[in-house]
Scaffold this motif. Sequence first.
Motif, PDB file in Angstrom:
ATOM      1  N   GLY A   1       1.842  25.955  -6.724  1.00 58.90           N
ATOM      2  CA  GLY A   1       3.240  25.620  -6.467  1.00 58.90           C
ATOM      3  C   GLY A   1       3.451  25.103  -5.060  1.00 58.90           C
ATOM      4  N   ILE A   2       2.812  25.731  -4.069  1.00 56.29           N
ATOM      5  CA  ILE A   2       2.919  25.273  -2.678  1.00 56.29           C
ATOM      6  C   ILE A   2       2.327  23.879  -2.536  1.00 56.29           C
ATOM      7  N   PHE A   3       1.194  23.648  -3.190  1.00 59.14           N
ATOM      8  CA  PHE A   3       0.560  22.329  -3.184  1.00 59.14           C
ATOM      9  C   PHE A   3       1.525  21.278  -3.718  1.00 59.14           C
ATOM     10  N   LEU A   4       2.223  21.618  -4.797  1.00 59.79           N
ATOM     11  CA  LEU A   4       3.188  20.715  -5.414  1.00 59.79           C
ATOM     12  C   LEU A   4       4.352  20.431  -4.465  1.00 59.79           C
ATOM     13  N   VAL A   5       4.861  21.462  -3.802  1.00 58.12           N
ATOM     14  CA  VAL A   5       5.967  21.282  -2.860  1.00 58.12           C
ATOM     15  C   VAL A   5       5.575  20.345  -1.725  1.00 58.12           C
ATOM     16  N   PHE A   6       4.356  20.506  -1.192  1.00 59.33           N
ATOM     17  CA  PHE A   6       3.913  19.632  -0.114  1.00 59.33           C
ATOM     18  C   PHE A   6       3.772  18.183  -0.581  1.00 59.33           C
ATOM     19  N   LEU A   7       3.378  17.980  -1.825  1.00 61.36           N
ATOM     20  CA  LEU A   7       3.314  16.620  -2.358  1.00 61.36           C
ATOM     21  C   LEU A   7       4.710  15.997  -2.411  1.00 61.36           C
ATOM     22  N   VAL A   8       5.703  16.784  -2.842  1.00 65.23           N
ATOM     23  CA  VAL A   8       7.078  16.287  -2.900  1.00 65.23           C
ATOM     24  C   VAL A   8       7.565  15.930  -1.501  1.00 65.23           C
ATOM     25  N   ILE A   9       7.285  16.786  -0.526  1.00 63.37           N
ATOM     26  CA  ILE A   9       7.679  16.513   0.863  1.00 63.37           C
ATOM     27  C   ILE A   9       7.026  15.227   1.352  1.00 63.37           C
ATOM     28  N   THR A  10       5.761  15.035   1.004  1.00 66.51           N
ATOM     29  CA  THR A  10       5.055  13.815   1.410  1.00 66.51           C
ATOM     30  C   THR A  10       5.712  12.582   0.823  1.00 66.51           C
ATOM     31  N   VAL A  11       6.103  12.641  -0.450  1.00 63.64           N
ATOM     32  CA  VAL A  11       6.784  11.506  -1.072  1.00 63.64           C
ATOM     33  C   VAL A  11       8.058  11.186  -0.310  1.00 63.64           C
ATOM     34  N   VAL A  12       8.853  12.207   0.007  1.00 56.99           N
ATOM     35  CA  VAL A  12      10.125  11.996   0.719  1.00 56.99           C
ATOM     36  C   VAL A  12       9.871  11.343   2.065  1.00 56.99           C
ATOM     37  N   LEU A  13       8.856  11.829   2.787  1.00 53.72           N
ATOM     38  CA  LEU A  13       8.550  11.266   4.114  1.00 53.72           C
ATOM     39  C   LEU A  13       8.022   9.834   4.029  1.00 53.72           C
ATOM     40  N   MET A  14       7.373   9.502   2.908  1.00 52.76           N
ATOM     41  CA  MET A  14       6.810   8.158   2.753  1.00 52.76           C
ATOM     42  C   MET A  14       7.861   7.106   2.374  1.00 52.76           C
ATOM     43  N   LEU A  15       8.984   7.538   1.826  1.00 52.88           N
ATOM     44  CA  LEU A  15       9.993   6.571   1.388  1.00 52.88           C
ATOM     45  C   LEU A  15      10.537   5.782   2.571  1.00 52.88           C
ATOM     46  N   PRO A  16      10.721   4.465   2.415  1.00 51.81           N
ATOM     47  CA  PRO A  16      11.255   3.649   3.506  1.00 51.81           C
ATOM     48  C   PRO A  16      12.628   4.139   3.938  1.00 51.81           C
ATOM     49  N   LYS A  17      12.867   4.140   5.217  1.00 50.48           N
ATOM     50  CA  LYS A  17      14.157   4.573   5.756  1.00 50.48           C
ATOM     51  C   LYS A  17      15.091   3.382   5.906  1.00 50.48           C
ATOM     52  N   GLY A  18      16.284   3.514   5.403  1.00 51.02           N
ATOM     53  CA  GLY A  18      17.276   2.434   5.531  1.00 51.02           C
ATOM     54  C   GLY A  18      17.073   1.365   4.521  1.00 51.02           C
TER      55      GLY A  18
ATOM     56  N   LEU B   1       0.830  -1.207   0.000  1.00 54.16           N
ATOM     57  CA  LEU B   1       0.000   0.000   0.000  1.00 54.16           C
ATOM     58  C   LEU B   1       0.863   1.256   0.000  1.00 54.16           C
ATOM     59  N   ARG B   2       1.968   1.228   0.761  1.00 52.25           N
ATOM     60  CA  ARG B   2       2.859   2.391   0.806  1.00 52.25           C
ATOM     61  C   ARG B   2       3.433   2.688  -0.579  1.00 52.25           C
ATOM     62  N   TRP B   3       3.888   1.648  -1.284  1.00 47.71           N
ATOM     63  CA  TRP B   3       4.505   1.871  -2.595  1.00 47.71           C
ATOM     64  C   TRP B   3       3.470   2.288  -3.643  1.00 47.71           C
ATOM     65  N   ILE B   4       2.251   1.786  -3.511  1.00 46.07           N
ATOM     66  CA  ILE B   4       1.188   2.244  -4.414  1.00 46.07           C
ATOM     67  C   ILE B   4       0.933   3.732  -4.187  1.00 46.07           C
ATOM     68  N   PHE B   5       0.901   4.134  -2.922  1.00 51.27           N
ATOM     69  CA  PHE B   5       0.676   5.536  -2.585  1.00 51.27           C
ATOM     70  C   PHE B   5       1.824   6.413  -3.091  1.00 51.27           C
ATOM     71  N   ILE B   6       3.055   5.967  -2.899  1.00 50.59           N
ATOM     72  CA  ILE B   6       4.215   6.709  -3.394  1.00 50.59           C
ATOM     73  C   ILE B   6       4.145   6.852  -4.914  1.00 50.59           C
ATOM     74  N   GLY B   7       3.794   5.763  -5.592  1.00 52.95           N
ATOM     75  CA  GLY B   7       3.665   5.817  -7.042  1.00 52.95           C
ATOM     76  C   GLY B   7       2.612   6.809  -7.489  1.00 52.95           C
ATOM     77  N   PHE B   8       1.486   6.813  -6.805  1.00 51.46           N
ATOM     78  CA  PHE B   8       0.412   7.761  -7.108  1.00 51.46           C
ATOM     79  C   PHE B   8       0.889   9.198  -6.916  1.00 51.46           C
ATOM     80  N   LEU B   9       1.581   9.459  -5.800  1.00 57.06           N
ATOM     81  CA  LEU B   9       2.059  10.816  -5.536  1.00 57.06           C
ATOM     82  C   LEU B   9       3.097  11.259  -6.559  1.00 57.06           C
ATOM     83  N   LEU B  10       3.988  10.343  -6.954  1.00 54.66           N
ATOM     84  CA  LEU B  10       5.000  10.689  -7.958  1.00 54.66           C
ATOM     85  C   LEU B  10       4.347  11.034  -9.297  1.00 54.66           C
ATOM     86  N   TRP B  11       3.345  10.261  -9.673  1.00 56.44           N
ATOM     87  CA  TRP B  11       2.617  10.578 -10.915  1.00 56.44           C
ATOM     88  C   TRP B  11       1.965  11.954 -10.802  1.00 56.44           C
ATOM     89  N   LEU B  12       1.350  12.226  -9.639  1.00 62.15           N
ATOM     90  CA  LEU B  12       0.670  13.501  -9.446  1.00 62.15           C
ATOM     91  C   LEU B  12       1.658  14.668  -9.467  1.00 62.15           C
TER      92      LEU B  12
END
Length: 198
Positions: free
Chosen positions: A181-198, A48-59
Amino acid sequence: APNVVLAFWRYSQHHPIALRRALTLGAVSIVVSYPAARLAVSLDHHTLRWIFIGFLLWLVGYLGWQLYARRAKGAPAPRILSERWLPLVSVVAGAFSGLFTVGGGTISSPMLVGLFGYRQAAAQGLGLCMIVPSSLVAMGAYTHAGVVDWQLGIPLAIGGLSTISRGVALAQRLPDRKLRGIFLVFLVITVVLMLPKG
């Protein structure tokens, strides 16, 4: 869910939405949000996390292209669809609300701007109209599945409720392009936070 309700109320003060339209769009979103939420809780959380990340990257890619294309071409008028197609946006928003909880708002705003010619702030308000009921239904489905942490969720909701009114007021004052533009920046931040750590 409470944050979405308050945000919708605040946006509707600036961009009034007819009650009949609000009820129709909300009802349509409910039809698809519950099965989408049931699907989400049945999926492995990594999937589910990777599906969400994929969706956000497309957006992010789509919105970035949209901003660049309009700037390069002198901001031509977007393609306008008839208002009778708005329930289709509700179907998409309801499905994404059920699947990703926040997905309905992130997908409905770009659709309303790009396909129906709404200003960004007005699109965000109408998008919230579509996802208020679907968010509540999705919350019920997630609660029934036992995946809602109320001890964490309630303080988060209170924190959000304390800042939403100021956020909506700021959105009304910002130029349309800057808000996108702000909306877009927040989407990018969300993608970064969603990426698995380590």
